[in-house]
Structures are given as structure tokens and as C-alpha cells.
Design an enzyme around this catalytic site. Structure first.
Site, mmCIF file in Angstrom:
data_model
loop_
_atom_site.group_PDB
_atom_site.id
_atom_site.type_symbol
_atom_site.label_atom_id
_atom_site.label_comp_id
_atom_site.label_asym_id
_atom_site.label_seq_id
_atom_site.Cartn_x
_atom_site.Cartn_y
_atom_site.Cartn_z
ATOM 1 N N LYS A 43 7.169 2.976 -2.614
ATOM 2 C CA LYS A 43 6.704 3.107 -1.101
ATOM 3 C C LYS A 43 6.740 2.459 0.402
ATOM 4 O O LYS A 43 7.569 3.441 1.193
ATOM 5 C CB LYS A 43 6.326 4.882 -1.692
ATOM 6 C CG LYS A 43 6.240 5.567 -2.341
ATOM 7 C CD LYS A 43 7.795 6.069 -2.085
ATOM 8 C CE LYS A 43 7.874 7.013 -2.722
ATOM 9 N NZ LYS A 43 8.781 8.432 -2.049
ATOM 10 N N TYR A 87 5.389 2.515 -7.773
ATOM 11 C CA TYR A 87 5.166 4.139 -6.933
ATOM 12 C C TYR A 87 4.805 2.868 -5.735
ATOM 13 O O TYR A 87 5.353 3.789 -4.923
ATOM 14 C CB TYR A 87 4.685 5.350 -7.133
ATOM 15 C CG TYR A 87 4.644 6.167 -6.376
ATOM 16 C CD1 TYR A 87 5.998 6.843 -6.258
ATOM 17 C CD2 TYR A 87 3.377 6.200 -5.364
ATOM 18 C CE1 TYR A 87 5.810 8.355 -5.830
ATOM 19 C CE2 TYR A 87 3.534 7.730 -4.722
ATOM 20 C CZ TYR A 87 4.875 7.993 -4.339
ATOM 21 O OH TYR A 87 4.565 9.113 -3.259
ATOM 22 N N SER A 135 4.942 7.652 1.613
ATOM 23 C CA SER A 135 4.105 8.337 1.198
ATOM 24 C C SER A 135 2.617 7.603 1.492
ATOM 25 O O SER A 135 2.693 6.351 1.894
ATOM 26 C CB SER A 135 3.927 7.652 -0.518
ATOM 27 O OG SER A 135 2.904 8.610 -1.146
#
Length: 282
Positions: free
Chosen positions: A186, A182, A167
Site C-alpha cells: 500500500k 500488505y 490504505s
């Protein structure tokens, strides 16, 4: 120079994006991005093993993919199958990969790992157990599935291409939503790709990462349409994207086919390909 010489010359220069005979494992197989990518894989001739947490949901996705292939007059239709797996459970991953290889009577040589999820909590308020669970699925799950696929390839002496979905959140901090777990998961995926690429290059296994920006998947569109602050959130995101819009899932197909192709990206490994509409430039 004969016509045959010209054709040989062109084929040695222009890469092929056909995937005939390849066995692709596509995790997160019922998700919005995977639904589009699976169609591209089938259209290019790859057998596709869809993997997701919920067996009934992924079976439905597989049936819909077969129906789509029939509607497009794809002949023959590659072998499409559905599998349930928790990528955050290493034993479950190893068992699932072994079953896929047994089912196809061959070794899967293409991985597109889209499985993962996001949560929005401020760093001070994030429940520790939720943060740990997310990192386990997003980061360790990426390692587990890559390792399991690679082990089979090494044992079979077969080359392969592993594509993990990272991402832009692995290289920038999103705004306004707080998503620290998150982001770190990533960022870890991106460096995992580099580490595995270096270790596994001697086995002719390439490992790369595709890092998308904001994607207008059906789920995202639903959230925007039904959340009171959804439209405001979309406006905030798009105001920070030079292209001024979110991506459609089909806009990642070219990147995936490039990284999957044994000829187009034969010298590409350990790369993090960021496709974000220019978001990180601002």
C-alpha cells in the site's frame, strides 16, 4: 442580473458530482466496499463494469446492483456489466479492459481500483512466495490496471480519472496484527499514484489515491463475530481511532465522487486522501 445569469454563475462555481455517460471500471467489484460504491456510481448516472476474480460471484453482484437500481426507480438504469479478471496478470488485465471498451463501444474513463487483499504473518515467518503474490496483486496489479486504462484513454485522446484504493497502512504500521507485505504494497500504491499523476497529467488523466482506515464491511464483521479474538481485536482498533469506531462503507462515497468528478477535483492529482477517522493522528 437575469435569472439565467445567476444560474450560469452558480453552475460555474458549484461542481457537479453527476457522472452521466461516464464508463466506470470498478475492480474488486463483489467486495463490501465496491458494492456500496457501485450503487453511488449508478445513482450518479455512470455505466459500471464490475471486475472481480470469480465470474459467477461478480455476475451475482451485477444482478443485485441492477435490482437495487430498479428498486430505487432509477430511469434509465445505466449499463451494468460483469467481468472476470486476475489483476495480478498483466495480459489478463489488458484483455479484460479491451473487452470492456468493445462492449461499451467507447473507452472507460473512470477507474476505481479496490481489488486487493491482506495477510497477517510476522516478518520473520512470512512465506516468501505468499509475500510476493500479495505484492504482485496489490501493487503491480494497481499498475497493470492503471496502465491499461490510461493507454486506451491516451489513444482516444480522452481525459480520465483513476482512483486507486490505498490504505492508512501505507503511511503507518497497524497494531497489533503483523502485515508487512500488505503495508509495503500500500505504501507502493501511494507512490505509484504520485508517479503516474506526474507522467499522465499532460494527457489530462488524473490519478489519485483514497486510503481508508478500518472499514466495517460484511466480511470484517463476520470475522469479528466468529473469531475468538475478534471482539478484542475490534476494541483494540477502535481504542486507537479518535472517532472510536470503524467506518461504514458509505462513508467513502463522498471522497470517491469528489475524486471522480471532472469539475470538483479538476485540480487534484497525485493526492493520497486518507479517510481513517483520525487514526494516524494518534
Amino acid at each position: 442580473m437575469t435569472l439565467e445569469d445567476v444560474q450560469d454563475s452558480i453552475s460555474s462555481i458549484v461542481p457537479s458530482f453527476r457522472l452521466d455517460g461516464r464508463i466506470a471500471v470498478l475492480t474488486g467489484g463483489a467486495g463490501g466496499l465496491a458494492v456500496t460504491l457501485s450503487k453511488a456510481l449508478v445513482a450518479q448516472g455512470a455505466h459500471v463494469a464490475l471486475v472481480d476474480l470469480n465470474q459467477s460471484v461478480v455476475e451475482q453482484a451485477a444482478n443485485e446492483l441492477i435490482q437495487w437500481a430498479q428498486s430505487q426507480n432509477i430511469n434509465p438504469i445505466p449499463n451494468i456489466s460483469a467481468w472476470s479478471c486476475n489483476v495480478g496478470d498483466s495480459n489478463n488485465v489488458d484483455s479484460c479492459v479491451a473487452q470492456i471498451n468493445e462492449y461499451y463501444n467507447d473507452v472507460a474513463d473512470l477507474l476505481i481500483h479496490t481489488a486487493g487483499y491482506c495477510q497477517n504473518f510476522s516478518a520473520l515467518e512470512y512465506p516468501n512466495e505468499k509475500a510476493a503474490a500479495l505484492v504482485n496483486v496489490n501493487l503491480l496489479g494497481s499498475y497493470y490496471i492503471s496502465k491499461s486504462i490510461a493507454k486506451s484513454l491516451v489513444d482516444a485522446g480522452k481525459p480520465g480519472s483513476l482512483i486507486l484504493i490505498g490504505s492508512m497502512s501505507g503511511v503507518i504500521v497497524n497494531d497489533p496484527q503483523p502485515q508487512v507485505a500488505y503495508n509495503i504494497s500500500k505504501a507502493g500504491v501511494i507512490h505509484l499514484v504520485k508517479s503516474l499523476a506526474c507522467e499522465w497529467s499532460k494527457y489530462n488523466i488524473r490519478v489519485n489515491c483514497l486510503s481508508p482506515g478500518y472499514i466495517a464491511t460484511p466480511l470484517t464483521k463476520h470475522v469479528i463475530a466468529n473469531d475468538p479474538s475478534g471482539q478484542e481485536l475490534q476494541n483494540t482498533w477502535e481504542s486507537k481511532i479518535p472517532i472510536h469506531r470503524m467506518a461504514e462503507p458509505k462513508e467513502f462515497v463522498g471522497s470517491i465522487l469528489y475524486l471522480a468528478s471532472q469539475t470538483a477535483s479538476s485540480y487534484t492529482t497525485g493526492e493520497n486522501l486518507i479517510v481513517d477517522g483520525g487514526y494516524q493522528c494518534w
